[in-house]
Design a protein around this motif. Structure first.
Motif, PDB file in Angstrom:
ATOM      1  N   TYR A 222      -0.821   9.229   3.496  1.00  0.00           N
ATOM      2  CA  TYR A 222      -1.838   8.398   2.856  1.00  0.00           C
ATOM      3  C   TYR A 222      -3.121   9.173   2.563  1.00  0.00           C
ATOM      4  O   TYR A 222      -4.116   8.547   2.145  1.00  0.00           O
ATOM      5  CB  TYR A 222      -2.168   7.199   3.737  1.00  0.00           C
ATOM      6  N   ALA A 223      -3.129  10.485   2.758  1.00  0.00           N
ATOM      7  CA  ALA A 223      -4.327  11.272   2.466  1.00  0.00           C
ATOM      8  C   ALA A 223      -4.726  11.214   0.990  1.00  0.00           C
ATOM      9  O   ALA A 223      -5.920  11.113   0.680  1.00  0.00           O
ATOM     10  CB  ALA A 223      -4.116  12.723   2.916  1.00  0.00           C
ATOM     11  N   PRO A 224      -3.785  11.281   0.017  1.00  0.00           N
ATOM     12  CA  PRO A 224      -4.209  11.108  -1.386  1.00  0.00           C
ATOM     13  C   PRO A 224      -4.837   9.756  -1.664  1.00  0.00           C
ATOM     14  O   PRO A 224      -5.725   9.643  -2.520  1.00  0.00           O
ATOM     15  CB  PRO A 224      -2.907  11.303  -2.174  1.00  0.00           C
TER      16      PRO A 224
ATOM     17  N   LEU B  52       0.856  -1.181   0.000  1.00  0.00           N
ATOM     18  CA  LEU B  52       0.000   0.000   0.000  1.00  0.00           C
ATOM     19  C   LEU B  52       0.897   1.237   0.000  1.00  0.00           C
ATOM     20  O   LEU B  52       1.419   1.645   1.038  1.00  0.00           O
ATOM     21  CB  LEU B  52      -0.927  -0.004   1.205  1.00  0.00           C
ATOM     22  N   ALA B  53       1.085   1.838  -1.164  1.00  0.00           N
ATOM     23  CA  ALA B  53       2.028   2.949  -1.317  1.00  0.00           C
ATOM     24  C   ALA B  53       1.412   4.260  -0.841  1.00  0.00           C
ATOM     25  O   ALA B  53       0.249   4.546  -1.174  1.00  0.00           O
ATOM     26  CB  ALA B  53       2.444   3.078  -2.779  1.00  0.00           C
ATOM     27  N   PRO B  54       2.137   5.060  -0.082  1.00  0.00           N
ATOM     28  CA  PRO B  54       1.659   6.405   0.272  1.00  0.00           C
ATOM     29  C   PRO B  54       1.778   7.338  -0.927  1.00  0.00           C
ATOM     30  O   PRO B  54       2.894   7.687  -1.354  1.00  0.00           O
ATOM     31  CB  PRO B  54       2.572   6.821   1.429  1.00  0.00           C
ATOM     32  N   LEU B  55       0.660   7.768  -1.472  1.00  0.00           N
ATOM     33  CA  LEU B  55       0.684   8.536  -2.716  1.00  0.00           C
ATOM     34  C   LEU B  55       1.279   9.926  -2.534  1.00  0.00           C
ATOM     35  O   LEU B  55       1.752  10.517  -3.510  1.00  0.00           O
ATOM     36  CB  LEU B  55      -0.733   8.644  -3.294  1.00  0.00           C
ATOM     37  N   ALA B  56       1.233  10.482  -1.333  1.00  0.00           N
ATOM     38  CA  ALA B  56       1.866  11.788  -1.126  1.00  0.00           C
ATOM     39  C   ALA B  56       3.369  11.692  -1.367  1.00  0.00           C
ATOM     40  O   ALA B  56       3.977  12.583  -1.986  1.00  0.00           O
ATOM     41  CB  ALA B  56       1.579  12.306   0.291  1.00  0.00           C
ATOM     42  N   LEU B  57       3.975  10.617  -0.901  1.00  0.00           N
ATOM     43  CA  LEU B  57       5.394  10.400  -1.173  1.00  0.00           C
ATOM     44  C   LEU B  57       5.618  10.151  -2.655  1.00  0.00           C
ATOM     45  O   LEU B  57       6.621  10.612  -3.231  1.00  0.00           O
ATOM     46  CB  LEU B  57       5.902   9.227  -0.338  1.00  0.00           C
ATOM     47  N   SER B  58       4.716   9.420  -3.304  1.00  0.00           N
ATOM     48  CA  SER B  58       4.858   9.172  -4.739  1.00  0.00           C
ATOM     49  C   SER B  58       4.822  10.464  -5.534  1.00  0.00           C
ATOM     50  O   SER B  58       5.582  10.641  -6.498  1.00  0.00           O
ATOM     51  CB  SER B  58       3.747   8.229  -5.207  1.00  0.00           C
ATOM     52  N   VAL B  59       3.950  11.385  -5.139  1.00  0.00           N
ATOM     53  CA  VAL B  59       3.882  12.684  -5.826  1.00  0.00           C
ATOM     54  C   VAL B  59       5.184  13.456  -5.637  1.00  0.00           C
ATOM     55  O   VAL B  59       5.694  14.088  -6.576  1.00  0.00           O
ATOM     56  CB  VAL B  59       2.679  13.485  -5.307  1.00  0.00           C
TER      57      VAL B  59
END
Length: 440
Positions: A269-271, A109-116
């Motif tokens: 994980y908010a996104p 489960l990837a944290p999308l904020a970090l991905s951005v």
């Protein structure tokens, strides 16, 4: 006494011998042109520039993760600096979509904020490398592609080294998988930065048909508007259950620093929560474990982990005033159509022309597939396993989200654009040419 007598005229004031006349610019210094095949002194070798840029992008995106995940360990003496670094590397790999094999099961489960953040840093890496090798404004697709490939290779090596370092702490990560994932992650992001810096992006935009260009823009606007509205709905749901979220954070008993770290992880994980909210508003919903469903017509969940973001899950099916949320995707799509028609009408008004129905409806309908693809990709990236057992399936299914978003955005954008054109005032007709007569 002066040697000039009154009978002798005084010499006129003027430039002295050998002086440059006033008002005449100095000749420009001649710079010898570089010989054919001789590299410019200001250009850096592509492998060196790509390696430095990839390493800098990795460091600037890794440091916040190490600080957040190591905050509780360093302040509560529950770990060491090496443990904090390995935890940060594991979270950083997870932010790229690299699956982690733990004792509790796979973690994906990837944290999308970090991905951005990673995507932004890799885009800037493409910009910096293009400038360093002298490709700025060159308009060469080959140079832009070479920059993207070089950055991807350098970033893949960094990912493989990070996987090897994490593997020494009990978490199993395949270096080959990490390298391939990092390369696939870095190549498109660096290519975007290289295309914009080299000027190829502007060339492609000019050669693209106007209807396709307007459709791509309208689809991107619709996807962003829907994602923003979904983020607002998710934030409102979490705020409504703020008491439960605070109790979950306090139950960890890790001190103030540890609770701050848990809060920052939740924000990372908010996104993901915004993507789940978009799937919920569109209708397909999402899962929080195997054999679970969170939809507007059904909420079926079992025992949930103590995660603050899950405090905003709905308690049951939508009823009463909550049914108005179902109209949010259509209203957002109509707003995108209004923006599309407004921009086209403004451009036509400057030329005192009229926008035809085909020039308006074709981009509006094309916005549907564009938004559907974008939201489907976001839905796919927002899910993943959270260990073994019943938490092996979390997040929305991407294909239903893409299909429903395509239909809703296409219809809503077309309705909004058509209504805007119908209600807009007609442009003034161009002045008719009149014969000019000269007065007698």
């Amino acid at each position: 006494m002066s040697r000039v007598t009154p009978d002798q005229p005084r010499p006129a004031a003027g430039p002295t011998t050998g002086a440059r006349p006033r008002g005449r610019a100095r000749p420009a210094a001649r710079v010898p042109a570089p010989r054919p095949g001789e590299p410019s002194r200001s250009r850096a070798p592509l492998p060196v520039a790509a390696g430095v840029a990839a390493l800098w992008a990795a460091l600037t995106s890794l440091l916040p993760v190490v600080v957040v995940l190591g905050l509780a360990q360093l302040t509560e003496d529950a770990g060491s600096l090496g443990g904090a670094l390995r935890a940060g590397l594991a979270g950083w790999l997870l932010g790229h979509g690299v699956p982690l094999q733990t004792a509790a099961g796979p973690l994906g489960l990837a944290p999308l904020a970090l991905s951005v953040l990673v995507v932004w840093r890799l885009t800037r890496a493409g910009v910096h490398v293009s400038r360093a090798v002298g490709a700025r404004g060159a308009g060469s697709p080959r140079q832009a592609l070479a920059v993207a490939v070089a950055v991807a290779i350098g970033y893949a090596l960094v990912g493989a080294l990070a996987a090897v370092a994490v593997g020494t702490g009990g978490v199993r990560v395949s270096p080959v998988t990490a390298a391939a994932t990092f390369a696939a992650f870095a190549a498109p992001a660096a290519l975007v930065g290289a295309l914009r810096t080299t000027g190829v992006w502007a060339l492609l935009a000019r050669r693209c048909p106007p209807a396709v260009r307007d459709g791509l823009r309208a689809g991107l606007v619709a996807a962003l508007l829907l994602f923003g509205a979904s983020a607002g709905a998710a934030g409102l749901a979490v705020a409504t259950g703020g008491g439960d979220a605070a109790d979950m954070i306090g139950a960890y008993r890790t001190g103030v620093a540890g609770q701050a770290g848990i809060t920052l992880v939740s924000l990372a994980y908010a996104p993901n929560a915004a993507a789940w909210s978009a799937s919920y508003l569109l209708g397909p919903g999402f899962a929080v474990g195997t054999d679970t469903a969170v939809r507007t017509s059904e909420v079926s969940v079992g025992a949930l982990p103590a995660v603050p973001l899950l405090a905003g899950l709905p308690r049951g099916p939508v009823d009463g005033l909550g049914a108005g949320l179902l109209a949010v995707p259509v209203l957002v799509a109509m707003a995108a159509g209004w923006l599309l028609a407004r921009r086209l009408l403004r451009a036509a008004a400057e030329d005192r022309a009229e926008v035809g129905w085909s020039a308006l409806l074709v981009p509006a309908v094309l916005a549907g597939p564009v938004a559907g693809v974008l939201l489907g990709l976001v839905a796919a990236a927002s899910g993943g396993p959270l260990g073994g057992g019943r938490l092996a399936e979390i997040g929305p299914a991407p294909w239903p989200v893409a299909a429903v978003a395509t239909l809703v955005v296409a219809v809503g954008t077309a309705l909004g654009a058509a209504a805007t054109r119908t209600l807009a005032p007609r442009p003034a007709p161009p002045p008719s040419p009149r014969a000019t007569t000269t007065p007698r």
